[in-house]
Design an enzyme around this catalytic site. Structure first.
Site, PDB file in Angstrom:
ATOM      1  CG  ASP A  92      -2.079   1.003   1.073  1.00 25.57           C
ATOM      2  OD1 ASP A  92      -1.899   1.904   0.330  1.00 25.57           O
ATOM      3  OD2 ASP A  92      -2.958   0.579   2.021  1.00 25.57           O
ATOM      4  NE  ARG A 126      -4.114 -10.215  11.398  1.00 24.91           N
ATOM      5  CZ  ARG A 126      -3.374  -9.521  10.777  1.00 24.91           C
ATOM      6  NH1 ARG A 126      -3.077  -9.625   9.576  1.00 24.91           N
ATOM      7  NH2 ARG A 126      -2.876  -8.566  11.646  1.00 24.91           N
TER       8      ARG A 126
END
Length: 180
Positions: A103, A165
Site C-alpha cells: 500500500d 484475516r
C-alpha cells in the site's frame, strides 16, 4: 457474522488459488538453482505464504518478520517498527520477501534497505496485492498477484484491527465499520 461487514468480494477464493499457483511456477523458475530465504511479513502474509510455498518446486528456507507501520489504524503512521526480527542471517543470501499487500510501500522500503545493510546477495518481492494509489515510497514488487483499487480490503490475511484475516477471499470492508 463477518460477511455482513463486507461491501463486496473483490477477489474470490478460487481466483486467489489460481494466481498463487501461477506465482509459484514463476518463483520456481526464478529460484531453480538457488537456495533462497523466503521471508514472510507477519501477520498478513501468513495465509499467502503457506499456500504459495506449496507451489514453489525448489529448495528454500523460511523465516518471518513482524513489522508494522499501521498499528490498529487504517492509515500508515510512516514509522516502521520491528516487532519480531529474523532468526536467520541474510548475509550473502537471495532474499524473497513475501507480502500480503503493498500500500504505502513504507514497510517494504524499510525492509529492502535493512536487508541491503545486512548484506543480502539479492532481494526480490512477491505480493498478493498491489495498491499503487496508496504509494508513499518508491517501491515495486517483482511478482504481483492482483492490483487492487483504493479501497480498504480485508481477508486472506489482511485485517482491520486484527479481524477478518480468516476470510478465504479478499473483500472490501464497509466504510461504516472503520469510520465509527
Amino acid at each position: 457474522m463477518m460477511k455482513h461487514d463486507i461491501e463486496k468480494v473483490l477477489i474470490s477464493e478460487e481466483e486467489i488459488q489460481k494466481k498463487v499457483k501461477e506465482l509459484g511456477a514463476e518463483l520456481t523458475s526464478e529460484y531453480q538453482d538457488t537456495f533462497p530465504l523466503a521471508i514472510g511479513v507477519l501477520k498478513g502474509a501468513l495465509p499467502f505464504m503457506a499456500d504459495l510455498i506449496k507451489h514453489i518446486d525448489t529448495y528454500l528456507e523460511m523465516d518471518f518478520m513482524d513489522v508494522s507501520s499501521y498499528g490498529n489504524s487504517t492509515v500508515s503512521s510512516g514509522e516502521v517498527k520491528i516487532i519480531k526480527d529474523l532468526d536467520t542471517s541474510v548475509e550473502g543470501r537471495d532474499i524473497l520477501i513475501i507480502e500480503d499487500i503493498i500500500d504505502s510501500g513504507l514497510t517494504l522500503s524499510y525492509l529492502v534497505e535493512l536487508f541491503r545493510y545486512r548484506k543480502a546477495k539479492s532481494i526480490k518481492i512477491v505480493t498478493l496485492l498491489d495498491k499503487p494509489s496508496g504509494r508513499k515510497a518508491d517501491i515495486k514488487a517483482d511478482f504481483v498477484g492482483f492490483e487492487v483499487p483504493d479501497a480498504f480490503v480485508v481477508g486472506y490475511g489482511l485485517d482491520y484491527a486484527e479481524r477478518y484475516r480468516n476470510l478465504p477471499y479478499i473483500g472490501v470492508l464497509k466504510p461504516a465499520v472503520y469510520e465509527s
